[in-house]
Design a protein around this motif. Structure first.
Motif, PDB file in Angstrom:
ATOM      1  N   ASN B  68       4.509  -3.222  -5.139  1.00 26.00           N
ATOM      2  CA  ASN B  68       5.076  -2.253  -4.192  1.00 26.00           C
ATOM      3  C   ASN B  68       4.953  -0.827  -4.715  1.00 26.00           C
ATOM      4  N   MET B  69       5.254  -0.660  -5.988  1.00 26.50           N
ATOM      5  CA  MET B  69       5.256   0.680  -6.580  1.00 26.50           C
ATOM      6  C   MET B  69       3.846   1.272  -6.640  1.00 26.50           C
ATOM      7  N   VAL B  70       2.900   0.478  -7.117  1.00 23.84           N
ATOM      8  CA  VAL B  70       1.520   0.964  -7.217  1.00 23.84           C
ATOM      9  C   VAL B  70       1.001   1.327  -5.821  1.00 23.84           C
ATOM     10  N   THR B  71       1.256   0.452  -4.872  1.00 16.82           N
ATOM     11  CA  THR B  71       0.800   0.709  -3.496  1.00 16.82           C
ATOM     12  C   THR B  71       1.446   1.985  -2.952  1.00 16.82           C
ATOM     13  N   HIS B  72       2.733   2.141  -3.202  1.00 14.24           N
ATOM     14  CA  HIS B  72       3.444   3.332  -2.728  1.00 14.24           C
ATOM     15  C   HIS B  72       2.869   4.603  -3.348  1.00 14.24           C
ATOM     16  N   ILE B  73       2.634   4.577  -4.645  1.00 12.06           N
ATOM     17  CA  ILE B  73       2.121   5.783  -5.318  1.00 12.06           C
ATOM     18  C   ILE B  73       0.725   6.131  -4.795  1.00 12.06           C
ATOM     19  N   LEU B  74      -0.134   5.114  -4.699  1.00 16.11           N
ATOM     20  CA  LEU B  74      -1.506   5.382  -4.235  1.00 16.11           C
ATOM     21  C   LEU B  74      -1.499   5.898  -2.798  1.00 16.11           C
ATOM     22  N   ARG B  75      -0.669   5.290  -1.951  1.00 19.12           N
ATOM     23  CA  ARG B  75      -0.624   5.751  -0.554  1.00 19.12           C
ATOM     24  C   ARG B  75      -0.063   7.162  -0.476  1.00 19.12           C
ATOM     25  N   ASN B 109     -12.375  -1.197   5.077  1.00 21.10           N
ATOM     26  CA  ASN B 109     -12.540   0.233   4.887  1.00 21.10           C
ATOM     27  C   ASN B 109     -11.283   0.748   4.198  1.00 21.10           C
ATOM     28  N   ALA B 110     -11.273   0.631   2.882  1.00 20.06           N
ATOM     29  CA  ALA B 110     -10.088   1.055   2.132  1.00 20.06           C
ATOM     30  C   ALA B 110     -10.526   1.603   0.780  1.00 20.06           C
ATOM     31  N   ASP B 111      -9.657   2.437   0.187  1.00 18.09           N
ATOM     32  CA  ASP B 111      -9.968   2.995  -1.127  1.00 18.09           C
ATOM     33  C   ASP B 111      -9.655   1.994  -2.241  1.00 18.09           C
ATOM     34  N   TYR B 112      -8.544   1.296  -2.085  1.00 19.07           N
ATOM     35  CA  TYR B 112      -8.115   0.366  -3.134  1.00 19.07           C
ATOM     36  C   TYR B 112      -7.538  -0.912  -2.528  1.00 19.07           C
ATOM     37  N   CYS B 113      -7.653  -1.984  -3.286  1.00 22.63           N
ATOM     38  CA  CYS B 113      -6.988  -3.247  -2.935  1.00 22.63           C
ATOM     39  C   CYS B 113      -6.038  -3.600  -4.081  1.00 22.63           C
ATOM     40  N   VAL B 114      -4.774  -3.775  -3.748  1.00 19.19           N
ATOM     41  CA  VAL B 114      -3.762  -4.093  -4.769  1.00 19.19           C
ATOM     42  C   VAL B 114      -3.048  -5.370  -4.334  1.00 19.19           C
ATOM     43  N   PHE B 115      -3.244  -6.435  -5.098  1.00 20.88           N
ATOM     44  CA  PHE B 115      -2.697  -7.717  -4.677  1.00 20.88           C
ATOM     45  C   PHE B 115      -1.785  -8.330  -5.736  1.00 20.88           C
ATOM     46  N   GLU B 116      -0.570  -8.644  -5.312  1.00 21.40           N
ATOM     47  CA  GLU B 116       0.276  -9.512  -6.128  1.00 21.40           C
ATOM     48  C   GLU B 116      -0.338 -10.906  -6.065  1.00 21.40           C
ATOM     49  N   THR B 117      -0.500 -11.540  -7.215  1.00 23.17           N
ATOM     50  CA  THR B 117      -1.125 -12.872  -7.216  1.00 23.17           C
ATOM     51  C   THR B 117      -0.263 -13.848  -8.003  1.00 23.17           C
ATOM     52  N   ASP B 118      -0.002 -14.973  -7.402  1.00 18.77           N
ATOM     53  CA  ASP B 118       0.697 -16.051  -8.096  1.00 18.77           C
ATOM     54  C   ASP B 118      -0.134 -16.457  -9.315  1.00 18.77           C
ATOM     55  N   GLU B 119       0.577 -16.656 -10.447  1.00 18.28           N
ATOM     56  CA  GLU B 119      -0.109 -16.949 -11.703  1.00 18.28           C
ATOM     57  C   GLU B 119      -1.036 -18.155 -11.575  1.00 18.28           C
ATOM     58  N   TYR B 278      10.154  -1.153 -17.303  1.00 17.89           N
ATOM     59  CA  TYR B 278       8.834  -1.768 -17.509  1.00 17.89           C
ATOM     60  C   TYR B 278       7.986  -1.679 -16.239  1.00 17.89           C
ATOM     61  N   ASN B 279       8.631  -1.838 -15.098  1.00 27.03           N
ATOM     62  CA  ASN B 279       7.879  -1.758 -13.841  1.00 27.03           C
ATOM     63  C   ASN B 279       7.364  -0.337 -13.598  1.00 27.03           C
ATOM     64  N   TYR B 280       8.213   0.651 -13.897  1.00 29.09           N
ATOM     65  CA  TYR B 280       7.769   2.045 -13.735  1.00 29.09           C
ATOM     66  C   TYR B 280       6.584   2.338 -14.655  1.00 29.09           C
ATOM     67  N   ALA B 281       6.713   1.926 -15.915  1.00 31.16           N
ATOM     68  CA  ALA B 281       5.634   2.199 -16.878  1.00 31.16           C
ATOM     69  C   ALA B 281       4.348   1.502 -16.450  1.00 31.16           C
ATOM     70  N   ALA B 282       4.493   0.264 -15.952  1.00 34.52           N
ATOM     71  CA  ALA B 282       3.318  -0.492 -15.494  1.00 34.52           C
ATOM     72  C   ALA B 282       2.637   0.223 -14.333  1.00 34.52           C
ATOM     73  N   ALA B 283       3.439   0.714 -13.403  1.00 35.33           N
ATOM     74  CA  ALA B 283       2.880   1.381 -12.219  1.00 35.33           C
ATOM     75  C   ALA B 283       2.180   2.685 -12.608  1.00 35.33           C
TER      76      ALA B 283
END
Lengths: 279, 455
Positions: B68-75, B109-119, B278-283
């Motif tokens: 969610n965070m990465v998608t929000h920042i990129l958008r 037609n998109a700049d990035y694809c960001v997918f949460e993926t089940d392990e 940790y989530n903020y740093a990851a994003a």
């Protein structure tokens, strides 16, 4: 609640350092030279998957409630010497399967000492994946295999799919046990090897009605929960057996009033399982 | 494009529309499942995707938040992003998200694809969708009924990394996932500095085996359960795989002023639970590495970030202020977080804990062994008036783990029910207005509904 419960907490609080011995000897009013029952907790960090720490807490708590002088040590490093001469109960909790080869490599260097230890009637308990330590052989899904100490005549095979469920069985000694089973390895008992118990509900060794294995005081079980927290009567029985083998004498009884909470917990678990069995 | 793929695309698009009408917030596995029934290789037939601009986010905890965070920042930087932010993280969820954005000729037609993926589905997804970037939040105990031990999941992810050779974004403070760095020459680490909510555990607690040599990992302190300053006393393995520092480090966390820094840039802290650092740093790490978004730009975007179900929710009932914190069953880290939040509040409080039946997979079962990894002693001096253990299947057992862990049995009340009204009445009867609650989400939602009707 018994005041012995407080003793357990105080023991925890006052213990620090990985070489420390967790002891209830002075708290129970025994002379410091009293022969206590010695419990050796094997590689707690490497073998830590399904709440094994709780089993050790239960052994300590129940020994306090029974007035049984007990000392417990952690063996942290595979490089450390295994104090087989000191131990009366050796406990292997469940751990990552990938650790087993390294753990066994070290145990195998003491194979003959382990055999003598077991023959002397002292106790070894291995839970879930750590059954590989006591088994003849364990075959992993990648085709590799590890040879165990062979103290129990059984072969374990890694399952493709994990089986997780409740478990309810009765031991050969007639003790009723409920807990969980997270089965990473199927167990095949070889001819002549007695199981530890008979299944009431659950998969057990291989969905064939048997659970665990037992030879003398060497025991393997798939039961986690932690089993000794959920079944303090089992912890009490194991402690008494180990104390007898170690020559720690006394009348060690467990008052139901001190384990009322656990009794209610077990009733709750049996009711839940009964409902599943009916549907 | 084959007619089969066209039919699959159309079916998926219609399915997505149906889900939108029913509930826009619902995950979209269903639409993807329908589409992939028609074309099982649907994802691989979608075109216009640059693997260098695809990011998979996996791990035990935090993958939804980071996605969610990465998608929000990129958008917020104006990029067009395809993402499964609703949380449908199986291969069918990824398919549904792609179908939604694809044209009828199957082009994205998109700049990035960001997918949460089940392990566990990572390999299958990567087989169909080329991706150069993988972020692993952490690998902890979770869902043992299907995962067994955490190493089982590690091996699944390692297989993907070994086969496809991706750039890895790794939590440098979590030993297991951090060790994936050995499998690539393109590892980027994020980390969190020690802060006011960092904690230690006494020596009766267990840690974990070193993922490299299987000896003991020691933690000097934890920032979050299972994450912190660590080292293996045997092989020397330590934070960020031995590098002097992580590439992105969250520092100067101030939970009162709700701010922190990443590599010296000040960030707002929209959610102040310590694990969120940790989530903020990851994003911040992923956005800069993937899209060149600077720390300053990420910080600006986080100011208006809203995470679904990310906040401590509150419920008022008969003068009681009930703070609800979610935890994942079978996952000690999230229960420890609840304990830590409760322990950090000096005011007198009632604590309600509803550890219940595990209903993720068949057969349902009762399991509380993961609670023995948690440090309840932090609650001993936390000014708790009463612990109420509830649910109709495992209340006594859950209370046992607290008692064995050091909680005062005299302060424990067992309420062996799952009935929302009875739980609320027990809270009201206790008469302490400051209440902390952790219980299954659907039970909490039932409590909210009951409280609303009572007003």
């Amino acid at each position: 609640m018994s005041s012995n419960y407080k003793i357990f907490n105080e023991i925890r609080k006052n213990t620090s350092g990985h070489d420390a011995v967790l002891s209830n000897v002075s708290e129970l009013g025994f002379d410091k030279d009293t022969r206590a029952l010695h419990i050796l907790w094997m590689y707690p960090d490497a073998l830590n998957v399904f709440g094994g720490r709780g089993d050790l807490m239960a052994l300590m708590r129940i020994s306090c409630l029974m007035g049984l002088p007990t000392e417990m040590r952690r063996l942290d490093s595979l490089a450390d010497d295994i104090p087989l001469d000191w131990a009366d109960i050796i406990y292997f909790a469940s751990g990552d399967l990938t650790c087993m080869a390294d753990i066994l490599k070290v145990q195998k260097t003491r194979q003959e000492d382990y055999r003598r230890y077991a023959e002397s009637g002292r106790m070894i308990i291995a839970v879930s994946s750590s059954g590989a330590v006591l088994a003849d052989e364990t075959i992993m899904s990648d085709g590799t295999s590890v040879k165990g100490l062979g103290l129990l005549r059984m072969k374990m095979t890694e399952r493709e799919k994990i089986h997780g469920d409740d478990l309810w069985f009765t031991t050969r000694e007639g003790i009723e046990v409920t807990g969980n089973q997270i089965q990473l390895l199927d167990v095949e008992l070889e001819e002549g090897q007695e199981p530890w118990g008979t299944i009431v509900y659950g998969r057990g060794n291989n969905d064939n009605g048997s659970e665990g294995a037992e030879t003398g005081n060497v025991i393997y079980t798939a039961c986690v929960g932690p089993a000794l927290v959920r079944n303090p009567w089992l912890a009490a029985d194991l402690l008494r057996r180990a104390a007898k083998a170690a020559g720690v004498s006394g009348e060690f009884s467990l008052d139901d009033e001190d384990i009322r909470q656990e009794i209610l917990s077990a009733e709750e678990a049996r009711e839940f399982i009964r409902n599943k069995m009916q549907h | 494009m084959s007619s089969r793929t066209t039919r699959a695309l159309l079916t998926g698009k219609i399915g997505n529309r149906v889900i939108d009408i029913i509930d826009k917030k619902r995950g979209t596995n269903w639409a993807g499942r329908q589409a992939m029934k028609i074309d099982p290789e649907l994802i691989s037939h979608i075109t216009g995707i640059d693997p260098a601009k695809v990011l998979f986010i996996t791990g035990t905890n935090g993958k939804s938040s980071v996605t969610n965070m990465v998608t929000h920042i990129l958008r917020s930087r104006g990029f067009k992003v395809v993402s499964n932010v609703e949380g449908a993280n199986l291969i069918t969820g990824v398919a549904a998200a792609l179908v939604k954005e694809a044209s009828l000729d199957g082009r994205i037609n998109a700049d990035y694809c960001v997918f949460e993926t089940d392990e566990r589905y990572l390999y299958k997804i990567r087989e169909q969708l080329s991706c150069d970037n993988l972020l692993v939040t952490n690998l902890e105990k979770d869902q043992v009924q299907r995962n067994g031990d955490p190493d089982f999941v590690y091996r699944k992810i390692a297989r993907v990394v070994d086969r496809f050779g991706m750039k890895l974004f790794l939590n440098g403070d979590e030993p297991r996932s951090c060790s994936l760095a050995d499998r690539t020459d393109r590892a980027v680490f994020y980390s969190v500095d020690k802060h006011d909510a960092s904690f230690t555990k006494d020596d009766t607690f267990v840690t974990m085996p070193c993922p490299k040599c299987h000896r003991s990992i020691r933690f000097d302190y934890y920032n979050n359960d299972g994450m912190g300053s660590f080292r293996c006393e045997n092989c020397g393995y330590t934070n960020h795989n031995g590098a002097d520092s992580a590439d992105y480090t969250a520092t100067d966390a101030d939970f009162t002023a709700r701010k922190f820094c990443v590599n010296g840039t000040e960030f707002p802290m929209p959610y102040d639970q310590p694990y969120m650092l940790y989530n903020y740093a990851a994003a911040a790490c992923a956005c800069k590495e993937l899209a060149g978004v600077t720390e300053e730009e990420s910080a600006a975007a986080l100011a208006d970030f809203v995470l679904l179900e990310g906040r401590i929710e509150t419920l008022e009932y008969k003068g009681n202020h009930i703070k609800y914190i979610r935890f994942k069953q079978e996952n000690p880290e999230t229960l420890q977080n609840f304990i830590n939040v409760v322990a950090a509040d000096p005011e007198e409080k009632t604590v309600v804990i509803g550890i219940g039946t595990v209903e993720d997979y068949d057969p349902y079962y009762i399991n509380s062994f993961y609670t023995f990894d948690c440090d309840f002693s932090r609650l001993k001096d936390a000014n708790v008036r009463k612990f109420i253990f509830t649910t109709d299947t495992i209340a006594y057992d859950a209370a046992n783990s607290f008692i064995y862990g050091g909680a005062d049995p005299g302060k424990i009340e067992i309420l062996p029910v799952s009935d929302e009204e009875k739980i609320l009445e027990a809270i009201a009867a206790e008469g302490c207005s400051n209440v902390y609650l952790t219980i299954k989400l659907h039970t909490f939602e039932g409590m909210k509904e009951f409280a609303r009707k009572e007003k």
